[in-house]
Design an enzyme around this catalytic site. Structure first.
Site, mmCIF file in Angstrom:
data_model
loop_
_atom_site.group_PDB
_atom_site.id
_atom_site.type_symbol
_atom_site.label_atom_id
_atom_site.label_comp_id
_atom_site.label_asym_id
_atom_site.label_seq_id
_atom_site.Cartn_x
_atom_site.Cartn_y
_atom_site.Cartn_z
ATOM 1 N N CYS A 100 -47.353 28.704 30.220
ATOM 2 C CA CYS A 100 -47.641 28.844 28.794
ATOM 3 C C CYS A 100 -47.213 30.234 28.318
ATOM 4 O O CYS A 100 -47.241 31.199 29.081
ATOM 5 C CB CYS A 100 -49.132 28.639 28.532
ATOM 6 S SG CYS A 100 -49.560 28.662 26.770
ATOM 7 N N ARG A 131 -52.024 36.031 28.325
ATOM 8 C CA ARG A 131 -52.986 36.275 29.421
ATOM 9 C C ARG A 131 -52.583 35.616 30.733
ATOM 10 O O ARG A 131 -53.291 35.723 31.723
ATOM 11 C CB ARG A 131 -54.378 35.761 28.998
ATOM 12 C CG ARG A 131 -54.922 36.454 27.765
ATOM 13 C CD ARG A 131 -56.080 35.681 27.174
ATOM 14 N NE ARG A 131 -55.666 34.353 26.694
ATOM 15 C CZ ARG A 131 -56.505 33.458 26.185
ATOM 16 N NH1 ARG A 131 -57.792 33.725 26.116
ATOM 17 N NH2 ARG A 131 -56.060 32.288 25.761
ATOM 18 N N CYS A 176 -56.453 26.971 26.536
ATOM 19 C CA CYS A 176 -55.104 27.020 25.943
ATOM 20 C C CYS A 176 -55.159 26.697 24.447
ATOM 21 O O CYS A 176 -55.635 25.620 24.050
ATOM 22 C CB CYS A 176 -54.183 26.034 26.663
ATOM 23 S SG CYS A 176 -52.483 26.073 26.055
ATOM 24 N N ASP A 224 -48.849 32.035 26.488
ATOM 25 C CA ASP A 224 -50.072 32.830 26.352
ATOM 26 C C ASP A 224 -49.957 34.159 27.104
ATOM 27 O O ASP A 224 -49.620 34.182 28.297
ATOM 28 C CB ASP A 224 -51.255 32.003 26.902
ATOM 29 C CG ASP A 224 -52.595 32.599 26.525
ATOM 30 O OD1 ASP A 224 -52.837 33.778 26.875
ATOM 31 O OD2 ASP A 224 -53.410 31.901 25.895
ATOM 32 N N HIS A 253 -53.348 26.401 31.623
ATOM 33 C CA HIS A 253 -54.516 27.285 31.741
ATOM 34 C C HIS A 253 -55.635 26.788 30.848
ATOM 35 O O HIS A 253 -55.393 26.231 29.772
ATOM 36 C CB HIS A 253 -54.145 28.732 31.394
ATOM 37 C CG HIS A 253 -53.764 28.929 29.957
ATOM 38 N ND1 HIS A 253 -54.629 29.414 29.010
ATOM 39 C CD2 HIS A 253 -52.613 28.664 29.299
ATOM 40 C CE1 HIS A 253 -54.018 29.466 27.840
ATOM 41 N NE2 HIS A 253 -52.796 29.006 27.978
HETATM 42 CO CO CO Z 1 -51.733 28.177 26.474
#
Ligand code: CO
Length: 212
Positions: A42, A46, A101, A44, A98
């Site tokens: 992803c 993190r 999400c 993302d 994750h």
């Molecule tokens: Co995500």
């Protein structure tokens, strides 16, 4: 100093630190890369592939998009996949989702977010396939977590549907496809599903590569 300038400064410090402990650090990676892994994760911020797996530059070939999706019309992903499988000859392709999400959560609402609606439809399709199980989960966070897991395994299936993977399975019995999930709250990774050249893929998706 603005925040982008701070990044450049931190980069200098990082590069110096690497060379201080290992003077050939950059020299070693400058000529060739031989990663054993393709990571589809992803976007993302993190979930950085190298950090969470404790790997160094040169070890993982990375593709990231919103909610780690494998979409058959995505020329970007398909190019990365074909290069990783046919040229770099990676041994593993990892799809890593994750918990928590934002893409998965957004797909569970009816709010319109603009262009990204089309992208999130891919997750909604997974929801529809598993509606009975998902609708039975009352807690929305838990439901989103389960949808995250189901979506990762659906993306593994999407990889297996490609001629790129099937041809490689026939030619070199690899790569192994791994579906993983990352826990934002403690940094742990878990395996959810796995497919390899011995997997009995639904016949409707199987290509025949032999000459007619
Ligand atoms: Co995500």
């Amino acid at each position: 100093m603005n925040s982008a300038q701070k990044l450049l400064l931190q980069n200098k410090a990082w590069a110096q630190e690497r060379v201080r402990y290992d003077k050939d650090y950059f020299l070693r990676h400058s000529t060739v890369q031989t990663p054993e892994f393709l990571w589809i994760g992803c976007s993302d911020s993190r979930v950085p592939a190298n950090e969470v797996t404790g790997t160094e530059p040169g070890e993982i070939f990375v593709h990231r998009n919103v909610a780690n999706l494998v979409v058959h019309t995505d020329l970007n992903l398909l190019s990365v996949l074909q290069y990783a499988v046919d040229v770099l000859k990676v041994k593993h392709v990892i799809v890593c989702g994750h918990y928590g999400c934002g893409g998965v959560r957004a797909s569970m609402t009816n709010k319109s977010y603009g262009l990204i609606n089309k992208w999130l439809t891919n997750i909604r399709d997974t929801y529809r396939m598993h509606r009975t199980e998902l609708d039975a989960i009352g807690d929305m966070d838990k439901r989103a977590d389960r949808l995250t897991e189901l979506s990762v395994c659906e993306q593994i299936m999407n990889l297996a549907k490609t001629a790129i993977i099937q041809e490689a399975w026939k030619r070199r019995q690899g790569p192994v496809l791994l579906g993983w999930v990352y826990h934002i709250e403690n940094g742990h990774l878990d395996e959810l599903c796995k497919m390899d050249h011995t997997t009995d893929l639904d016949p409707i998706y199987r290509y025949r590569f032999d000459p007619e």
